[in-house]
Design a protein around this motif. Sequence first.
Motif, mmCIF file in Angstrom:
data_model
loop_
_atom_site.group_PDB
_atom_site.id
_atom_site.type_symbol
_atom_site.label_atom_id
_atom_site.label_comp_id
_atom_site.label_asym_id
_atom_site.label_seq_id
_atom_site.Cartn_x
_atom_site.Cartn_y
_atom_site.Cartn_z
ATOM 1 N N MET A 1 0.849 -1.178 0.000
ATOM 2 C CA MET A 1 0.000 0.000 0.000
ATOM 3 C C MET A 1 0.888 1.231 0.000
ATOM 4 S SD MET A 1 -1.741 0.549 3.820
ATOM 5 C CE MET A 1 -2.764 -0.809 3.602
ATOM 6 N N SER A 2 0.358 2.345 -0.400
ATOM 7 C CA SER A 2 1.151 3.565 -0.494
ATOM 8 C C SER A 2 1.437 4.123 0.908
ATOM 9 C CB SER A 2 0.414 4.608 -1.335
ATOM 10 O OG SER A 2 -0.681 5.129 -0.595
ATOM 11 N N GLY A 3 2.438 4.990 0.979
ATOM 12 C CA GLY A 3 2.821 5.587 2.255
ATOM 13 C C GLY A 3 1.719 6.450 2.847
ATOM 14 N N ARG A 4 1.017 7.205 1.998
ATOM 15 C CA ARG A 4 -0.067 8.079 2.477
ATOM 16 C C ARG A 4 -1.212 7.255 3.049
ATOM 17 N NH1 ARG A 4 -0.351 13.016 -1.912
ATOM 18 N NH2 ARG A 4 1.870 13.448 -1.800
ATOM 19 N N GLU A 5 -1.550 6.178 2.343
ATOM 20 C CA GLU A 5 -2.625 5.304 2.813
ATOM 21 C C GLU A 5 -2.275 4.707 4.172
ATOM 22 O OE1 GLU A 5 -4.783 1.913 0.638
ATOM 23 O OE2 GLU A 5 -3.778 3.053 -0.979
ATOM 24 N N ALA A 6 -1.027 4.264 4.318
ATOM 25 C CA ALA A 6 -0.570 3.659 5.568
ATOM 26 C C ALA A 6 -0.609 4.675 6.710
ATOM 27 C CB ALA A 6 0.841 3.108 5.395
ATOM 28 N N LEU A 7 -0.195 5.918 6.428
ATOM 29 C CA LEU A 7 -0.231 6.963 7.462
ATOM 30 C C LEU A 7 -1.664 7.266 7.886
ATOM 31 C CD1 LEU A 7 2.544 9.495 6.363
ATOM 32 C CD2 LEU A 7 2.390 8.306 8.536
ATOM 33 N N ARG A 8 -2.582 7.327 6.911
ATOM 34 C CA ARG A 8 -3.990 7.588 7.217
ATOM 35 C C ARG A 8 -4.550 6.472 8.095
ATOM 36 N NH1 ARG A 8 -8.245 5.601 5.493
ATOM 37 N NH2 ARG A 8 -7.360 4.608 3.654
ATOM 38 N N LEU A 9 -4.227 5.226 7.750
ATOM 39 C CA LEU A 9 -4.689 4.075 8.509
ATOM 40 C C LEU A 9 -4.140 4.122 9.944
ATOM 41 C CD1 LEU A 9 -6.335 1.435 8.197
ATOM 42 C CD2 LEU A 9 -4.201 0.293 7.620
ATOM 43 N N PRO A 26 9.532 -3.121 -1.628
ATOM 44 C CA PRO A 26 9.401 -1.806 -0.974
ATOM 45 C C PRO A 26 9.694 -1.919 0.525
ATOM 46 C CG PRO A 26 7.245 -2.798 -1.276
ATOM 47 C CD PRO A 26 8.235 -3.729 -1.907
ATOM 48 N N PRO A 27 9.977 -0.775 1.199
ATOM 49 C CA PRO A 27 10.281 -0.788 2.635
ATOM 50 C C PRO A 27 9.115 -1.374 3.438
ATOM 51 C CG PRO A 27 10.700 1.379 1.695
ATOM 52 C CD PRO A 27 10.045 0.562 0.641
ATOM 53 N N VAL A 28 9.444 -2.183 4.467
ATOM 54 C CA VAL A 28 8.424 -2.833 5.285
ATOM 55 C C VAL A 28 8.136 -1.959 6.500
ATOM 56 C CG1 VAL A 28 7.842 -4.904 6.599
ATOM 57 C CG2 VAL A 28 9.214 -5.099 4.533
ATOM 58 N N CYS A 29 6.834 -1.659 6.709
ATOM 59 C CA CYS A 29 6.406 -0.850 7.847
ATOM 60 C C CYS A 29 5.350 -1.612 8.631
ATOM 61 C CB CYS A 29 5.839 0.496 7.387
ATOM 62 S SG CYS A 29 7.066 1.510 6.548
ATOM 63 N N LYS A 30 5.150 -1.177 9.887
ATOM 64 C CA LYS A 30 4.219 -1.876 10.761
ATOM 65 C C LYS A 30 3.470 -0.853 11.609
ATOM 66 C CE LYS A 30 4.581 -5.991 13.670
ATOM 67 N NZ LYS A 30 5.521 -6.852 14.395
ATOM 68 N N LEU A 31 2.177 -1.134 11.859
ATOM 69 C CA LEU A 31 1.402 -0.275 12.752
ATOM 70 C C LEU A 31 1.596 -0.767 14.180
ATOM 71 C CD1 LEU A 31 -2.021 0.080 10.881
ATOM 72 C CD2 LEU A 31 -0.219 1.771 11.075
ATOM 73 N N MET A 32 2.066 0.124 15.067
ATOM 74 C CA MET A 32 2.274 -0.266 16.462
ATOM 75 C C MET A 32 2.393 0.975 17.336
ATOM 76 S SD MET A 32 6.307 -1.300 16.648
ATOM 77 C CE MET A 32 6.285 -2.570 15.439
ATOM 78 N N ASP A 33 2.334 0.753 18.625
ATOM 79 C CA ASP A 33 2.559 1.832 19.584
ATOM 80 C C ASP A 33 4.076 1.925 19.770
ATOM 81 O OD1 ASP A 33 2.628 3.659 21.589
ATOM 82 O OD2 ASP A 33 1.475 2.487 23.039
ATOM 83 N N PHE A 34 4.703 2.995 19.260
ATOM 84 C CA PHE A 34 6.161 3.095 19.236
ATOM 85 C C PHE A 34 6.744 3.170 20.644
ATOM 86 C CE2 PHE A 34 10.205 5.446 18.444
ATOM 87 C CZ PHE A 34 10.815 4.451 17.694
ATOM 88 N N GLY A 35 6.095 3.845 21.558
ATOM 89 C CA GLY A 35 6.565 3.936 22.945
ATOM 90 C C GLY A 35 6.645 2.558 23.585
#
Length: 143
Positions: A1-9, A26-35
Amino acid sequence: MSGREALRLAEEKQQDLVEIAPAAKPPVCKLMDFGKYKYEQSKREKEAKKKQKIISIKELKLRPNIEDHDFEVKAKNAIRFLKDGDKVKATIIFRGREIVHTQIGQQLLKRLAEDVKDISTIERQPKLEGKNMIMILAPKQDN
């Protein structure tokens, strides 16, 4: 998915978008609580640090004409250090004309190694360095 879509999500779910593998295509990203992620990581590092064994080197200083009782006391100290898991650096200090009799120092270090052979191994054989003769003993590894 695109970077903008991922940020919105990520904003919708009130989480952070964290890049896991930037080198991948493409670079692998993950949704998580960074703290929470950083906290878990620091906990793992602390646990790993606890399990590490810090080995220090303890030094025994001897003279070539040491008395038997004094030698026994030094040998007992060496045994104690080795049992604690530390390495032992046995140093014989030659003063003045004693340097002519290096074989006496060699015999002393061999005698010390013989006394502690069941709990240690010789890491470095006796070697003359200047006016000192040095031997390093390491505790035996329990496998």
